[in-house]
Write a protein that holds these residues in place. Structure first.
Motif, mmCIF file in Angstrom:
data_model
loop_
_atom_site.group_PDB
_atom_site.id
_atom_site.type_symbol
_atom_site.label_atom_id
_atom_site.label_comp_id
_atom_site.label_asym_id
_atom_site.label_seq_id
_atom_site.Cartn_x
_atom_site.Cartn_y
_atom_site.Cartn_z
ATOM 1 N N GLY A 132 -34.175 -20.313 18.726
ATOM 2 C CA GLY A 132 -34.422 -21.638 18.162
ATOM 3 C C GLY A 132 -35.716 -21.761 17.389
ATOM 4 N N GLU A 133 -36.490 -20.681 17.309
ATOM 5 C CA GLU A 133 -37.765 -20.756 16.598
ATOM 6 C C GLU A 133 -37.558 -20.789 15.083
ATOM 7 O OE1 GLU A 133 -42.182 -18.581 16.717
ATOM 8 O OE2 GLU A 133 -40.537 -17.835 17.975
ATOM 9 N N ALA A 141 -41.701 -21.555 5.168
ATOM 10 C CA ALA A 141 -42.994 -21.844 4.532
ATOM 11 C C ALA A 141 -43.991 -22.454 5.521
ATOM 12 C CB ALA A 141 -42.796 -22.784 3.344
ATOM 13 N N ASP A 142 -43.591 -22.703 6.764
ATOM 14 C CA ASP A 142 -44.472 -23.279 7.776
ATOM 15 C C ASP A 142 -45.581 -22.276 8.121
ATOM 16 O OD1 ASP A 142 -45.554 -24.045 10.399
ATOM 17 O OD2 ASP A 142 -43.911 -25.485 10.473
ATOM 18 N N PRO A 143 -46.830 -22.735 8.176
ATOM 19 C CA PRO A 143 -47.948 -21.826 8.499
ATOM 20 C C PRO A 143 -47.812 -21.098 9.830
ATOM 21 C CG PRO A 143 -48.766 -23.891 7.592
ATOM 22 C CD PRO A 143 -47.299 -24.089 7.819
ATOM 23 N N LYS A 144 -46.910 -21.558 10.714
ATOM 24 C CA LYS A 144 -46.745 -20.855 11.996
ATOM 25 C C LYS A 144 -46.258 -19.420 11.791
ATOM 26 C CE LYS A 144 -41.940 -22.241 13.009
ATOM 27 N NZ LYS A 144 -41.058 -23.033 13.905
ATOM 28 N N TRP A 145 -45.713 -19.140 10.592
ATOM 29 C CA TRP A 145 -45.211 -17.798 10.305
ATOM 30 C C TRP A 145 -46.234 -16.942 9.557
ATOM 31 C CZ3 TRP A 145 -41.388 -16.686 13.219
ATOM 32 C CH2 TRP A 145 -40.430 -17.634 13.538
ATOM 33 N N LEU A 179 -41.975 -21.449 -2.314
ATOM 34 C CA LEU A 179 -42.271 -20.051 -2.640
ATOM 35 C C LEU A 179 -43.724 -19.707 -2.338
ATOM 36 C CD1 LEU A 179 -40.353 -19.793 -6.036
ATOM 37 C CD2 LEU A 179 -39.819 -18.494 -3.956
ATOM 38 N N GLU A 180 -44.622 -20.609 -2.671
ATOM 39 C CA GLU A 180 -46.041 -20.377 -2.380
ATOM 40 C C GLU A 180 -46.274 -20.306 -0.879
ATOM 41 O OE1 GLU A 180 -48.019 -22.537 -6.324
ATOM 42 O OE2 GLU A 180 -47.624 -23.716 -4.501
ATOM 43 N N GLY A 181 -45.588 -21.169 -0.115
ATOM 44 C CA GLY A 181 -45.746 -21.172 1.330
ATOM 45 C C GLY A 181 -45.207 -19.905 1.977
ATOM 46 N N VAL A 182 -44.036 -19.459 1.534
ATOM 47 C CA VAL A 182 -43.477 -18.219 2.089
ATOM 48 C C VAL A 182 -44.367 -17.035 1.737
ATOM 49 C CG1 VAL A 182 -41.496 -16.665 2.099
ATOM 50 C CG2 VAL A 182 -41.117 -19.133 1.997
ATOM 51 N N LYS A 183 -44.845 -16.996 0.501
ATOM 52 C CA LYS A 183 -45.728 -15.901 0.086
ATOM 53 C C LYS A 183 -46.986 -15.859 0.966
ATOM 54 C CE LYS A 183 -48.436 -14.076 -3.771
ATOM 55 N NZ LYS A 183 -48.896 -14.243 -5.164
ATOM 56 N N ALA A 184 -47.540 -17.024 1.273
ATOM 57 C CA ALA A 184 -48.755 -17.087 2.105
ATOM 58 C C ALA A 184 -48.502 -16.576 3.520
ATOM 59 C CB ALA A 184 -49.272 -18.527 2.153
ATOM 60 N N ASN A 185 -47.228 -16.552 3.934
ATOM 61 C CA ASN A 185 -46.885 -16.123 5.289
ATOM 62 C C ASN A 185 -46.505 -14.646 5.394
ATOM 63 O OD1 ASN A 185 -47.327 -18.667 6.329
ATOM 64 N ND2 ASN A 185 -45.192 -19.316 6.157
ATOM 65 N N ILE A 208 -40.116 -11.490 11.438
ATOM 66 C CA ILE A 208 -38.842 -11.926 10.866
ATOM 67 C C ILE A 208 -38.734 -11.410 9.431
ATOM 68 C CG2 ILE A 208 -38.678 -14.006 12.291
ATOM 69 C CD1 ILE A 208 -39.524 -15.645 9.854
ATOM 70 N N SER A 209 -37.504 -11.314 8.960
ATOM 71 C CA SER A 209 -37.273 -10.925 7.574
ATOM 72 C C SER A 209 -35.983 -11.557 7.082
ATOM 73 C CB SER A 209 -37.171 -9.402 7.446
ATOM 74 O OG SER A 209 -35.957 -8.929 8.017
ATOM 75 N N LEU A 210 -35.846 -11.630 5.758
ATOM 76 C CA LEU A 210 -34.600 -12.063 5.142
ATOM 77 C C LEU A 210 -33.716 -10.849 4.919
ATOM 78 C CD1 LEU A 210 -36.096 -14.556 2.547
ATOM 79 C CD2 LEU A 210 -34.454 -15.166 4.346
ATOM 80 N N GLY A 211 -32.401 -11.051 5.046
ATOM 81 C CA GLY A 211 -31.488 -9.936 4.819
ATOM 82 C C GLY A 211 -30.055 -10.417 4.707
ATOM 83 N N ASN A 212 -29.187 -9.541 4.232
ATOM 84 C CA ASN A 212 -27.757 -9.827 4.199
ATOM 85 C C ASN A 212 -27.114 -9.370 5.495
ATOM 86 O OD1 ASN A 212 -27.929 -10.900 1.653
ATOM 87 N ND2 ASN A 212 -27.057 -9.131 0.599
ATOM 88 N N THR A 213 -26.098 -10.068 5.928
ATOM 89 C CA THR A 213 -25.477 -9.789 7.224
ATOM 90 C C THR A 213 -24.923 -8.383 7.342
ATOM 91 O OG1 THR A 213 -23.594 -11.010 6.277
ATOM 92 C CG2 THR A 213 -24.872 -12.119 7.991
ATOM 93 N N TYR A 214 -24.275 -7.868 6.280
ATOM 94 C CA TYR A 214 -23.559 -6.597 6.413
ATOM 95 C C TYR A 214 -24.482 -5.418 6.688
ATOM 96 C CZ TYR A 214 -24.815 -6.191 1.439
ATOM 97 O OH TYR A 214 -25.494 -6.161 0.250
ATOM 98 N N TYR A 215 -25.783 -5.581 6.409
ATOM 99 C CA TYR A 215 -26.705 -4.482 6.696
ATOM 100 C C TYR A 215 -26.786 -4.189 8.191
ATOM 101 C CZ TYR A 215 -28.344 -4.353 1.860
ATOM 102 O OH TYR A 215 -28.410 -4.214 0.497
ATOM 103 N N MET A 216 -26.529 -5.184 9.018
ATOM 104 C CA MET A 216 -26.527 -4.947 10.454
ATOM 105 C C MET A 216 -25.460 -3.928 10.818
ATOM 106 S SD MET A 216 -27.657 -5.420 13.527
ATOM 107 C CE MET A 216 -28.598 -6.937 13.747
ATOM 108 N N GLY A 217 -24.257 -4.092 10.262
ATOM 109 C CA GLY A 217 -23.190 -3.138 10.519
ATOM 110 C C GLY A 217 -23.537 -1.748 10.029
ATOM 111 N N ALA A 218 -24.154 -1.661 8.846
ATOM 112 C CA ALA A 218 -24.533 -0.366 8.280
ATOM 113 C C ALA A 218 -25.574 0.325 9.155
ATOM 114 C CB ALA A 218 -25.060 -0.550 6.865
ATOM 115 N N MET A 219 -26.547 -0.438 9.653
ATOM 116 C CA MET A 219 -27.600 0.159 10.481
ATOM 117 C C MET A 219 -27.055 0.656 11.817
ATOM 118 S SD MET A 219 -31.004 -2.194 9.785
ATOM 119 C CE MET A 219 -30.191 -3.785 10.070
ATOM 120 N N LEU A 220 -26.131 -0.081 12.401
ATOM 121 C CA LEU A 220 -25.579 0.305 13.690
ATOM 122 C C LEU A 220 -24.789 1.609 13.616
ATOM 123 C CD1 LEU A 220 -24.455 -3.190 15.019
ATOM 124 C CD2 LEU A 220 -26.322 -1.778 15.915
#
Length: 332
Positions: A132-133, A141-145, A179-185, A208-220
Motif C-alpha cells: 500500500g505504500e 513525485a512525493d519527496p518520500k521517495w 517529471l521534475e518531482g520524479v527526477k528529484a527522487n 522501486i522502479s517502473l517496468g512492463n509486466t511481461y519482464y517478470m515472466g522473462a526474468m523468472l
C-alpha cells in the motif's frame, strides 16, 4: 551517398514477394513470433517471412515506397505504431474480425490494431516497501521517495507513452512538475532497461522502479535473473482519477502490401482465440480479446483496472510529452 543508403536499407534482409506468402517487418525478435507463425501456416498453408528491423523501420518503408515487399508491420508500443501511421506508410483496414480489439486499443482511423497489452507497473522491493505504500503514478513525485527510484531513460518509448498518458490526465504544467518531482527522487541516472532496474532493487541501490509486466515472466525463466524477480512484487499504480496505464504490441498493414489478401488473413488470425492463447502462454502478455483468459503466471500478478484513455489519444500527445521530458533534462 543516397544510392548507398538505399542499398543498405533494401539489401541484406530484403524479403521475396511470392503468392500465398506474407512478408512482415517486425520490431519483435522473430523467435517471439514463431509459435504464432507456425500455427497460422499450419492452419492456412500461407508462408510467413519475418524480417527483424530493430531500427529505421519508417525510413526503410519510405525509401522502398511502392516497391516495398512488406505487407505488415508488427511492433511494440503505441509510440512506434503512431510513428508508422504518421509517416504515411500504412493503410486503413476495415474487417469484422478485428472488431474484437477494443476501441481504445486500436487506431481511431483503423490504421493499426493492438494484439496484446502490457501494464506499466511499479516493481517494489519486498523488504523495503510496505504493502500500500505505492498507489498512484502521481505519488512517484512525493519527496518520500527521494533517492529510492530507479528507471530506464524517460526518453524511451515506454516512458514517453506513460508521460503522454499523464499529460492527457493533468495537462502540461502539472506533467512538467511531476517529471521534475520524479527526477528529484531518482537514486541514480536513468540507464539500462526495465530488468536492469529490478537488478538494482535486488542489489539495494533503489527501492522501486517502473517496468512492463511481461519482464517478470522473462526474468523468472532466467537462472541469473530469477533472484532479481523474486526480490520484488508487482504493484499496479493508477492515475489519481483513472486506471493503470497499459500499452500494446500491435500490427499495421503497409500502404504497399503486395499480398494484401494473405496479410488480412494473418491479421485476423492474430486476434483469434487460438493466437491470443499462444500470446498469453508464451509471451506473458495480456490478451486483447475478452474471450481469452490470462496465463496462470500472469493471472498470479493480480487484477487491475486499465486506464480508459484511448491509446490513439496518447499517441497523439507523444511529441509534447517528449518535449517536456527534454525540457526538464530528465535523463541528464
Amino acid at each position: 551517398m543516397r544510392s548507398l543508403i538505399l542499398a543498405s536499407l533494401m539489401g541484406a534482409t530484403a524479403l521475396p514477394v511470392l503468392a500465398q506468402e506474407v512478408n512482415v517487418y517486425s520490431h519483435r525478435q522473430p523467435e517471439l513470433l514463431q509459435p504464432l507463425i507456425d500455427a497460422f501456416t499450419a492452419e492456412t498453408g500461407i508462408k510467413v517471412n519475418v524480417a527483424f528491423v530493430d531500427k529505421g523501420m519508417v525510413e526503410r518503408l519510405k525509401a522502398e515506397g511502392d516497391r516495398s515487399p512488406a505487407d505488415l508491420v508488427m511492433t511494440v508500443d503505441v509510440a512506434r505504431l503512431g510513428e508508422v501511421k504518421d509517416a504515411g506508410v500504412t493503410q486503413a483496414v476495415t474487417d469484422e474480425a478485428l472488431t474484437v480489439v477494443p476501441e481504445g486499443l486500436r487506431d481511431a482511423d483503423n490504421q493499426w490494431f493492438g494484439l496484446t497489452t502490457r501494464a506499466r507497473i511499479v516493481y517494489a522491493s519486498k523488504e523495503r516497501v510496505a504493502d500500500g505504500e505505492v498507489t498512484t503514478y502521481e505519488d512517484l513525485a512525493d519527496p518520500k521517495w527521494k533517492g529510492r527510484i530507479c528507471t530506464r531513460p524517460f526518453t524511451h518509448d515506454y516512458n514517453v507513452a506513460l508521460t503522454a498518458a499523464f499529460l492527457k490526465h493533468h495537462g502540461a504544467e502539472e506533467t512538467k512538475a511531476w517529471l521534475e518531482g520524479v527526477k528529484a527522487n531518482l537514486a541514480k541516472k536513468p540507464e539500462g532497461g526495465d530488468r536492469d532496474q529490478v537488478k538494482s532493487i535486488w542489489a539495494g541501490e533503489c527501492d522501486i522502479s517502473l517496468g512492463n509486466t511481461y519482464y517478470m515472466g522473462a526474468m523468472l525463466k532466467d537462472d541469473e535473473q530469477k533472484q532479481w524477480a523474486e526480490s520484488v512484487r508487482i504493484v499496479f499504480p493508477t492515475f489519481a482519477e483513472g486506471g493503470t496505464h497499459v500499452n500494446v504490441s500491435g500490427v499495421a498493414m503497409t500502404s504497399s502490401a503486395p499480398n494484401k489478401e494473405a496479410a488480412q488473413k494473418l491479421m485476423d488470425f492474430l486476434v483469434s482465440d487460438e493466437a491470443q492463447k499462444i500470446y498469453a502462454e508464451t509471451n506473458n502478455e495480456f490478451p486483447v480479446s475478452d474471450h481469452v483468459e490470462r496465463s496462470e503466471l500472469v493471472a498470479s500478478w493480480g487484477d487491475f483496472t486499465a486506464d480508459a484513455t484511448p491509446l490513439s489519444e496518447i499517441s497523439a500527445l507523444r511529441p509534447e510529452a517528449l518535449k517536456l521530458i527534454e525540457e526538464v533534462n530528465f535523463d541528464g
